[in-house]
Design an enzyme around this catalytic site. Structure first.
Site, PDB file in Angstrom:
ATOM      1  N   GLY A 140      42.715  54.486  41.264  1.00  0.00           N
ATOM      2  CA  GLY A 140      43.817  53.668  40.774  1.00  0.00           C
ATOM      3  C   GLY A 140      44.794  54.479  39.940  1.00  0.00           C
ATOM      4  O   GLY A 140      44.382  55.324  39.141  1.00  0.00           O
TER       5      GLY A 140
ATOM      6  N   ARG B 191      42.432  55.727  48.327  1.00  0.00           N
ATOM      7  CA  ARG B 191      40.990  55.810  48.537  1.00  0.00           C
ATOM      8  C   ARG B 191      40.758  56.666  49.778  1.00  0.00           C
ATOM      9  O   ARG B 191      41.650  56.802  50.627  1.00  0.00           O
ATOM     10  CB  ARG B 191      40.385  54.424  48.754  1.00  0.00           C
ATOM     11  CG  ARG B 191      40.852  53.371  47.741  1.00  0.00           C
ATOM     12  CD  ARG B 191      40.374  53.631  46.349  1.00  0.00           C
ATOM     13  NE  ARG B 191      40.847  52.607  45.408  1.00  0.00           N
ATOM     14  CZ  ARG B 191      40.622  52.635  44.106  1.00  0.00           C
ATOM     15  NH1 ARG B 191      39.944  53.644  43.577  1.00  0.00           N
ATOM     16  NH2 ARG B 191      41.088  51.679  43.331  1.00  0.00           N
TER      17      ARG B 191
ATOM     18  N   ASP C 136      35.797  57.450  37.129  1.00  0.00           N
ATOM     19  CA  ASP C 136      34.467  57.937  37.463  1.00  0.00           C
ATOM     20  C   ASP C 136      34.248  58.074  38.968  1.00  0.00           C
ATOM     21  O   ASP C 136      33.513  58.960  39.421  1.00  0.00           O
ATOM     22  CB  ASP C 136      33.383  57.065  36.830  1.00  0.00           C
ATOM     23  CG  ASP C 136      33.425  55.610  37.288  1.00  0.00           C
ATOM     24  OD1 ASP C 136      34.346  55.242  38.044  1.00  0.00           O
ATOM     25  OD2 ASP C 136      32.529  54.849  36.895  1.00  0.00           O
TER      26      ASP C 136
ATOM     27  N   THR D 209      42.620  56.346  33.949  1.00  0.00           N
ATOM     28  CA  THR D 209      42.391  54.991  34.442  1.00  0.00           C
ATOM     29  C   THR D 209      42.704  54.001  33.331  1.00  0.00           C
ATOM     30  O   THR D 209      42.408  54.267  32.169  1.00  0.00           O
ATOM     31  CB  THR D 209      40.932  54.777  34.905  1.00  0.00           C
ATOM     32  OG1 THR D 209      40.690  53.372  35.093  1.00  0.00           O
ATOM     33  CG2 THR D 209      39.938  55.305  33.892  1.00  0.00           C
TER      34      THR D 209
ATOM     35  N   ASP E  13      41.238  51.301  32.863  1.00  0.00           N
ATOM     36  CA  ASP E  13      40.023  50.555  32.527  1.00  0.00           C
ATOM     37  C   ASP E  13      39.283  51.121  31.319  1.00  0.00           C
ATOM     38  O   ASP E  13      38.487  50.416  30.697  1.00  0.00           O
ATOM     39  CB  ASP E  13      39.070  50.526  33.722  1.00  0.00           C
ATOM     40  CG  ASP E  13      39.701  49.935  34.960  1.00  0.00           C
ATOM     41  OD1 ASP E  13      40.533  49.017  34.816  1.00  0.00           O
ATOM     42  OD2 ASP E  13      39.390  50.406  36.075  1.00  0.00           O
TER      43      ASP E  13
ATOM     44  N   ASP F  92      36.800  53.028  31.227  1.00  0.00           N
ATOM     45  CA  ASP F  92      35.361  52.884  31.439  1.00  0.00           C
ATOM     46  C   ASP F  92      34.659  54.213  31.735  1.00  0.00           C
ATOM     47  O   ASP F  92      33.539  54.230  32.257  1.00  0.00           O
ATOM     48  CB  ASP F  92      35.091  51.895  32.581  1.00  0.00           C
ATOM     49  CG  ASP F  92      35.749  52.305  33.894  1.00  0.00           C
ATOM     50  OD1 ASP F  92      36.560  53.258  33.896  1.00  0.00           O
ATOM     51  OD2 ASP F  92      35.463  51.672  34.923  1.00  0.00           O
TER      52      ASP F  92
ATOM     53  N   ARG G  83      38.211  46.301  35.773  1.00  0.00           N
ATOM     54  CA  ARG G  83      37.115  46.479  36.715  1.00  0.00           C
ATOM     55  C   ARG G  83      35.875  45.768  36.201  1.00  0.00           C
ATOM     56  O   ARG G  83      35.817  44.552  36.227  1.00  0.00           O
ATOM     57  CB  ARG G  83      36.864  47.956  37.006  1.00  0.00           C
ATOM     58  CG  ARG G  83      36.122  48.187  38.314  1.00  0.00           C
ATOM     59  CD  ARG G  83      36.159  49.612  38.767  1.00  0.00           C
ATOM     60  NE  ARG G  83      35.518  50.529  37.863  1.00  0.00           N
ATOM     61  CZ  ARG G  83      35.006  51.693  38.229  1.00  0.00           C
ATOM     62  NH1 ARG G  83      35.073  52.063  39.501  1.00  0.00           N
ATOM     63  NH2 ARG G  83      34.445  52.484  37.359  1.00  0.00           N
TER      64      ARG G  83
END
Length: 331
Positions: free
Chosen positions: A12, A73, A104, A127, A129, A131, A173
């Site tokens: 992303g 992707r 990740d 990202t 996120d 995360d 996410r």
């Protein structure tokens, strides 16, 4: 001997990726390294799709959202043959170091590539996120918070006008960093994050109790619930229907969606991206490989790629306690 460095953005997109590319270009130019940018993530490695990056590519780049290298992707890359083909293409161009900007999943791809390519691999966390374990923040996270807060503020205006309940879903996410901090910064009334979500019936009852207590004191009022994506079984509309049924009042769901991934990066993301990109180029030619360059307590850190997804990054407990205090207030 001059080094040949390659960079790609994967997964992303996140505001600040271009700022990071800019920093890498400038650092490579300073050191006399040749830099190429692979296009469309790992697809570029498989298709040998790239362009040479020079200072000409950095004009007005730091403030641009998205990524000039594009992202995508790449299912084909996940196979052993995909890694072999990518390694062959890297060798054909004489690449010494590959820098991967992403989350990740992108880092797992870099680890996968290392099974077939013995060049140096460095990762930079990018990202919204946040995360990725091993760093305080990822490139793009701060801008995404600002974007979410701006949207929630606008929702609050119409919520106040109609004294209505709104549910605002933010991205993340499977992590609640964006939801928690957007809720805090926008003074939302309630937040639902995966890290603290156990039972939907209990969560529903907590929200209802909060709204009823507020209405008992002040009469009809607006109420904003921030919800992390993927947390509520059946999605945001299901929660809206259940809450509306219990409250006998209109509940409006709002999904912010991909608007959070766009926009010009805020200064925090520009600075973080610039520092991490410059630091990564400083490691080119060393024995350090398969590491992520992140930042902890405003200092650069080097984290083995495997550790960035080996455990779940915890929410900041101080932020959690602050939000809980906000949710439990009676006024």
């Amino acid at each position: 001997m001059s080094k040949r460095v390659a960079v790609l953005t994967s997964g992303g997109d996140a505001p600040g990726m271009n700022a990071c590319i800019r920093a890498i270009v400038i650092a490579c130019e300073t050191k006399g390294y040749t830099l190429i940018g692979y296009l469309h993530g790992y697809n570029g490695l498989l298709n040998q799709e790239y362009e040479t990056l020079s200072l000409n590519a950095t004009h007005n780049l730091i403030q641009q959202g998205g990524t000039i290298l594009h992202s995508a992707r790449c299912e084909a890359f996940k196979s052993h043959q995909g890694a072999k083909d990518a390694a062959k293409n890297l060798q054909a161009l004489g690449i010494d170091t590959l820098i991967v900007i992403g989350g990740d999943g992108s880092f797992k791809g870099a680890q996968h590539l290392s099974t077939c390519w013995d060049g140096q691999i460095l990762g930079i966390p990018g990202t919204i996120d946040n995360d990725v374990a091993g760093c305080d923040a990822t490139v793009g996270y701060y801008t995404a918070i600002d974007t979410a807060v701006s949207s929630i503020d606008k929702v609050r205006d119409t919520a106040d006008a109609f004294e209505r309940i709104f549910l605002v879903e933010v991205m993340g996410r499977h992590a609640g960093f964006l939801a928690l901090n957007a809720a805090l910064a926008s003074a939302a009334d309630y937040v639902i994050v995966p890290e603290r979500f156990d039972n939907e019936q209990q969560e529903l009852e907590r929200i209802i109790n909060q709204i009823e207590a507020r209405r008992k004191l002040k009469g009809p009022v607006s109420f904003i619930v921030v919800v992390a994506e993927n947390v509520w079984p059946g999605g945001l509309n299901t929660l809206a229907e259940r809450l509306s049924s219990h409250m006998q009042s209109e509940v409006r769901p709002v999904t912010l969606g991909h608007v959070q991934r766009g926009g010009s990066p805020v200064s925090q993301d520009r600075l973080l991206a610039t520092k991490l990109g410059t630091y990564a180029v400083g490691l080119v030619g060393t024995e350090k490989t398969l590491i992520m360059i992140g930042e902890v307590d405003h200092h650069p850190v080097e984290v083995p790629l495997k550790e960035t997804w080996a455990y779940t990054k915890p929410l900041d407990e101080c932020s959690v306690e602050t939000m809980l205090a906000t949710m439990n207030q009676r006024y």
